[in-house]
Write a protein that holds these residues in place. Structure first.
Motif, mmCIF file in Angstrom:
data_model
loop_
_atom_site.group_PDB
_atom_site.id
_atom_site.type_symbol
_atom_site.label_atom_id
_atom_site.label_comp_id
_atom_site.label_asym_id
_atom_site.label_seq_id
_atom_site.Cartn_x
_atom_site.Cartn_y
_atom_site.Cartn_z
ATOM 1 N N HIS A 75 -19.003 3.870 -0.847
ATOM 2 C CA HIS A 75 -17.648 3.448 -1.235
ATOM 3 C C HIS A 75 -17.735 2.247 -2.195
ATOM 4 C CE1 HIS A 75 -13.426 4.089 -0.463
ATOM 5 N NE2 HIS A 75 -13.194 2.834 -0.121
ATOM 6 N N LEU A 111 -15.879 7.818 -4.814
ATOM 7 C CA LEU A 111 -15.032 6.783 -4.201
ATOM 8 C C LEU A 111 -13.993 7.435 -3.289
ATOM 9 C CD1 LEU A 111 -14.344 3.769 -4.187
ATOM 10 C CD2 LEU A 111 -12.971 4.113 -6.208
ATOM 11 N N LEU A 112 -13.353 8.470 -3.812
ATOM 12 C CA LEU A 112 -12.340 9.182 -3.022
ATOM 13 C C LEU A 112 -12.986 9.857 -1.811
ATOM 14 C CD1 LEU A 112 -9.437 10.283 -2.735
ATOM 15 C CD2 LEU A 112 -10.098 12.191 -4.204
ATOM 16 N N PHE A 158 -5.350 4.343 12.537
ATOM 17 C CA PHE A 158 -5.402 2.929 12.124
ATOM 18 C C PHE A 158 -5.028 2.789 10.650
ATOM 19 C CE2 PHE A 158 -7.743 -0.750 10.407
ATOM 20 C CZ PHE A 158 -7.326 -1.749 11.287
ATOM 21 N N PHE A 197 -2.240 1.029 3.536
ATOM 22 C CA PHE A 197 -3.175 2.110 3.216
ATOM 23 C C PHE A 197 -2.553 3.034 2.175
ATOM 24 C CE2 PHE A 197 -4.286 6.610 4.023
ATOM 25 C CZ PHE A 197 -5.619 6.583 3.635
ATOM 26 N N LYS A 215 -2.555 1.598 -1.149
ATOM 27 C CA LYS A 215 -3.906 1.682 -1.702
ATOM 28 C C LYS A 215 -4.146 3.077 -2.297
ATOM 29 C CE LYS A 215 -8.720 1.330 -0.385
ATOM 30 N NZ LYS A 215 -9.721 1.426 0.622
ATOM 31 N N VAL A 216 -3.829 4.097 -1.512
ATOM 32 C CA VAL A 216 -4.017 5.464 -1.997
ATOM 33 C C VAL A 216 -3.137 5.711 -3.232
ATOM 34 C CG1 VAL A 216 -3.730 7.913 -1.405
ATOM 35 C CG2 VAL A 216 -4.671 6.329 0.289
ATOM 36 N N TYR A 256 -4.603 4.079 -6.252
ATOM 37 C CA TYR A 256 -5.753 4.878 -6.715
ATOM 38 C C TYR A 256 -5.266 6.097 -7.498
ATOM 39 C CZ TYR A 256 -9.726 8.061 -6.546
ATOM 40 O OH TYR A 256 -10.712 8.962 -6.895
ATOM 41 N N ILE A 281 -6.829 -2.998 -5.784
ATOM 42 C CA ILE A 281 -7.085 -2.136 -4.621
ATOM 43 C C ILE A 281 -7.931 -2.827 -3.533
ATOM 44 C CG2 ILE A 281 -8.129 0.030 -3.844
ATOM 45 C CD1 ILE A 281 -7.163 1.305 -6.458
ATOM 46 N N PRO A 282 -9.038 -3.527 -3.873
ATOM 47 C CA PRO A 282 -9.807 -4.175 -2.809
ATOM 48 C C PRO A 282 -8.989 -5.187 -2.000
ATOM 49 C CG PRO A 282 -11.085 -4.105 -4.816
ATOM 50 C CD PRO A 282 -9.701 -3.632 -5.176
ATOM 51 N N ALA A 306 -7.280 -3.226 0.418
ATOM 52 C CA ALA A 306 -8.276 -2.722 1.368
ATOM 53 C C ALA A 306 -8.671 -3.778 2.390
ATOM 54 C CB ALA A 306 -9.512 -2.248 0.609
ATOM 55 N N THR A 307 -8.883 -5.009 1.912
ATOM 56 C CA THR A 307 -9.348 -6.047 2.841
ATOM 57 C C THR A 307 -8.264 -6.382 3.863
ATOM 58 O OG1 THR A 307 -8.729 -7.669 1.161
ATOM 59 C CG2 THR A 307 -11.053 -7.128 1.309
ATOM 60 N N ALA A 362 -8.046 -3.316 6.284
ATOM 61 C CA ALA A 362 -9.176 -3.228 7.214
ATOM 62 C C ALA A 362 -9.000 -4.165 8.398
ATOM 63 C CB ALA A 362 -10.476 -3.553 6.481
HETATM 64 C C1 HEM Z 1 -7.815 7.225 -1.870
HETATM 65 C C2 HEM Z 1 -8.974 6.708 -1.858
HETATM 66 C C3 HEM Z 1 -9.483 5.768 -0.796
HETATM 67 C C4 HEM Z 1 -9.499 5.894 0.559
HETATM 68 C C5 HEM Z 1 -8.997 7.060 1.382
HETATM 69 C C6 HEM Z 1 -10.122 4.705 1.098
HETATM 70 C C7 HEM Z 1 -10.363 4.441 2.434
HETATM 71 C C8 HEM Z 1 -10.995 3.333 2.937
HETATM 72 C C9 HEM Z 1 -11.302 3.085 4.331
HETATM 73 C C10 HEM Z 1 -10.990 4.012 5.471
HETATM 74 C C11 HEM Z 1 -11.903 1.881 4.434
HETATM 75 C C12 HEM Z 1 -12.446 1.247 5.711
HETATM 76 C C13 HEM Z 1 -11.620 0.113 6.206
HETATM 77 C C14 HEM Z 1 -12.210 -0.443 7.483
HETATM 78 O O1 HEM Z 1 -13.262 -1.078 7.429
HETATM 79 O O2 HEM Z 1 -11.615 -0.203 8.531
HETATM 80 C C15 HEM Z 1 -11.981 1.337 3.099
HETATM 81 C C16 HEM Z 1 -12.505 0.106 2.799
HETATM 82 C C17 HEM Z 1 -12.539 -0.421 1.559
HETATM 83 N N1 HEM Z 1 -12.150 0.190 0.393
HETATM 84 FE FE1 HEM Z 1 -11.362 2.067 0.213
HETATM 85 N N2 HEM Z 1 -10.469 3.876 0.065
HETATM 86 C C18 HEM Z 1 -10.063 4.495 -1.100
HETATM 87 C C19 HEM Z 1 -10.193 3.991 -2.369
HETATM 88 C C20 HEM Z 1 -10.689 2.753 -2.655
HETATM 89 C C21 HEM Z 1 -10.745 2.195 -3.974
HETATM 90 C C22 HEM Z 1 -10.265 2.908 -5.229
HETATM 91 C C23 HEM Z 1 -11.303 0.963 -3.856
HETATM 92 C C24 HEM Z 1 -11.593 -0.040 -4.899
HETATM 93 C C25 HEM Z 1 -11.019 -0.101 -6.056
HETATM 94 C C26 HEM Z 1 -11.577 0.719 -2.466
HETATM 95 C C27 HEM Z 1 -12.120 -0.440 -1.948
HETATM 96 C C28 HEM Z 1 -12.372 -0.681 -0.635
HETATM 97 C C29 HEM Z 1 -12.912 -1.920 -0.098
HETATM 98 C C30 HEM Z 1 -13.298 -3.157 -0.898
HETATM 99 C C31 HEM Z 1 -13.009 -1.753 1.288
HETATM 100 C C32 HEM Z 1 -13.541 -2.778 2.289
HETATM 101 C C33 HEM Z 1 -12.441 -3.503 3.011
HETATM 102 C C34 HEM Z 1 -13.029 -4.452 4.036
HETATM 103 O O3 HEM Z 1 -13.837 -4.030 4.870
HETATM 104 O O4 HEM Z 1 -12.678 -5.636 4.019
HETATM 105 N N3 HEM Z 1 -11.190 1.840 -1.757
HETATM 106 N N4 HEM Z 1 -11.419 2.238 2.204
#
Ligand code: HEM
Length: 163
Positions: free
Chosen positions: A21, A65-66, A82, A89, A92-93, A96, A147-148, A151-152, A155
Motif C-alpha cells: 500500500h 494501491l487500490l 471499522f 473512509f 478517502k475512497v 482516490y 488522502i494519507p 487515512a491516518t 486508522a
Molecule cells: C480506494 C482505495 C483505498 C482503500 C480501500 C484503502 C484502504 C486502507 C486501509 C484499510 C488501511 C488500513 C487502516 C488501518 O491501519 O486500520 C489504509 C491505510 C492507509 N492508506 Fe489506504 N486505501 C486506499 C487508497 C489509499 C491511497 C490512494 C492512499 C495514498 C494516497 C492511501 C494511504 C494510506 C495510508 C498512509 C495508510 C496508513 C494509515 C495509518 O496507519 O496511519 N490509501 N488504507
C-alpha cells in the motif's frame, strides 16, 4: 537481529500488504511529480516516450494501491465494518476515485501520443494543452497528498459514529 521466522505469519502478511500500500502510493506520487516536471509544449521524443512509460507505471501502481487497500479492508485491517462505517473512509475512497477520474484525460492524451511515437514522429502538444495537463496534474498531486491525512485519522477511528 530480527529473525523473520519468529514473526507470526499473519503479522508478516499484514505488514506485507501494508508495505505494498505504501510503496504503490510512493510510486504513484513520484510518477505524478515526474509527469508534472516533463509536461511542456511539443516535447522531445525522449520526453514524450518517458511520459508514456511514466503513465503506465502510474497506472499499475494505482491498481496496486487500490488492490492492497481493498485487501486491507477485507482481510488485513481492523475488520471491514471499522472502515465502511466511517465517513472518512468514504471520503478517502471518493478522493482516490476523483483523482483516478481526473487521470483519464492525461492518460488518454498520452496513449494517443504513442501512435505518432511508434511511427517515429513527435506528438503535437500546444501551449494550451500543456498548461491544462499541468493543472490537472497539480490537482491530482493535492488530492494524493490529502488522502494519507484522511487515512491516518481513519486508522485511528476518528469519524466513527459513537457506539
Ligand atoms: C480506494 C482505495 C483505498 C482503500 C480501500 C484503502 C484502504 C486502507 C486501509 C484499510 C488501511 C488500513 C487502516 C488501518 O491501519 O486500520 C489504509 C491505510 C492507509 N492508506 Fe489506504 N486505501 C486506499 C487508497 C489509499 C491511497 C490512494 C492512499 C495514498 C494516497 C492511501 C494511504 C494510506 C495510508 C498512509 C495508510 C496508513 C494509515 C495509518 O496507519 O496511519 N490509501 N488504507
Amino acid at each position: 537481529m530480527i529473525g523473520f521466522a519468529a514473526i507470526p505469519p499473519e503479522v508478516l502478511s499484514q505488514a506485507g500488504v501494508a508495505y505494498v500500500h505504501y510503496v504503490s502510493f510512493m510510486v504513484c506520487f513520484g510518477a505524478l511529480v515526474l509527469e508534472r516536471r516533463l509536461i511542456k509544449p511539443n516535447p522531445s521524443k525522449q520526453d514524450a516516450t518517458l511520459m508514456v512509460i511514466t503513465d503506465v507505471v502510474y497506472g499499475l501502481a494505482a491498481l496496486a494501491l487500490l488492490g492492497s487497500g481493498i485487501l486491507r479492508v477485507l482481510y488485513f485491517g481492523q475488520g471491514s465494518a471499522f472502515y465502511t462505517e466511517n465517513p472518512l473512509f468514504w471520503w478517502k475512497v471518493g478522493t482516490y476515485l476523483a483523482v483516478g477520474g481526473l487521470s483519464l484525460y492525461p492518460t488518454i492524451t498520452y496513449i494517443l501520443w504513442a501512435i505518432p511515437l511508434r511511427k517515429g514522429e513527435l506528438p503535437k502538444v500546444s501551449e494550451a494543452l500543456a498548461k491544462r495537463l499541468g493543472w490537472i496534474l497539480n490537482i491530482e498531486l493535492v488530492g494524493f497528498a490529502a488522502i494519507p491525512f484522511l487515512a491516518t485519522l481513519m486508522a485511528r477511528g476518528v469519524g466513527l459514529p459513537a457506539a
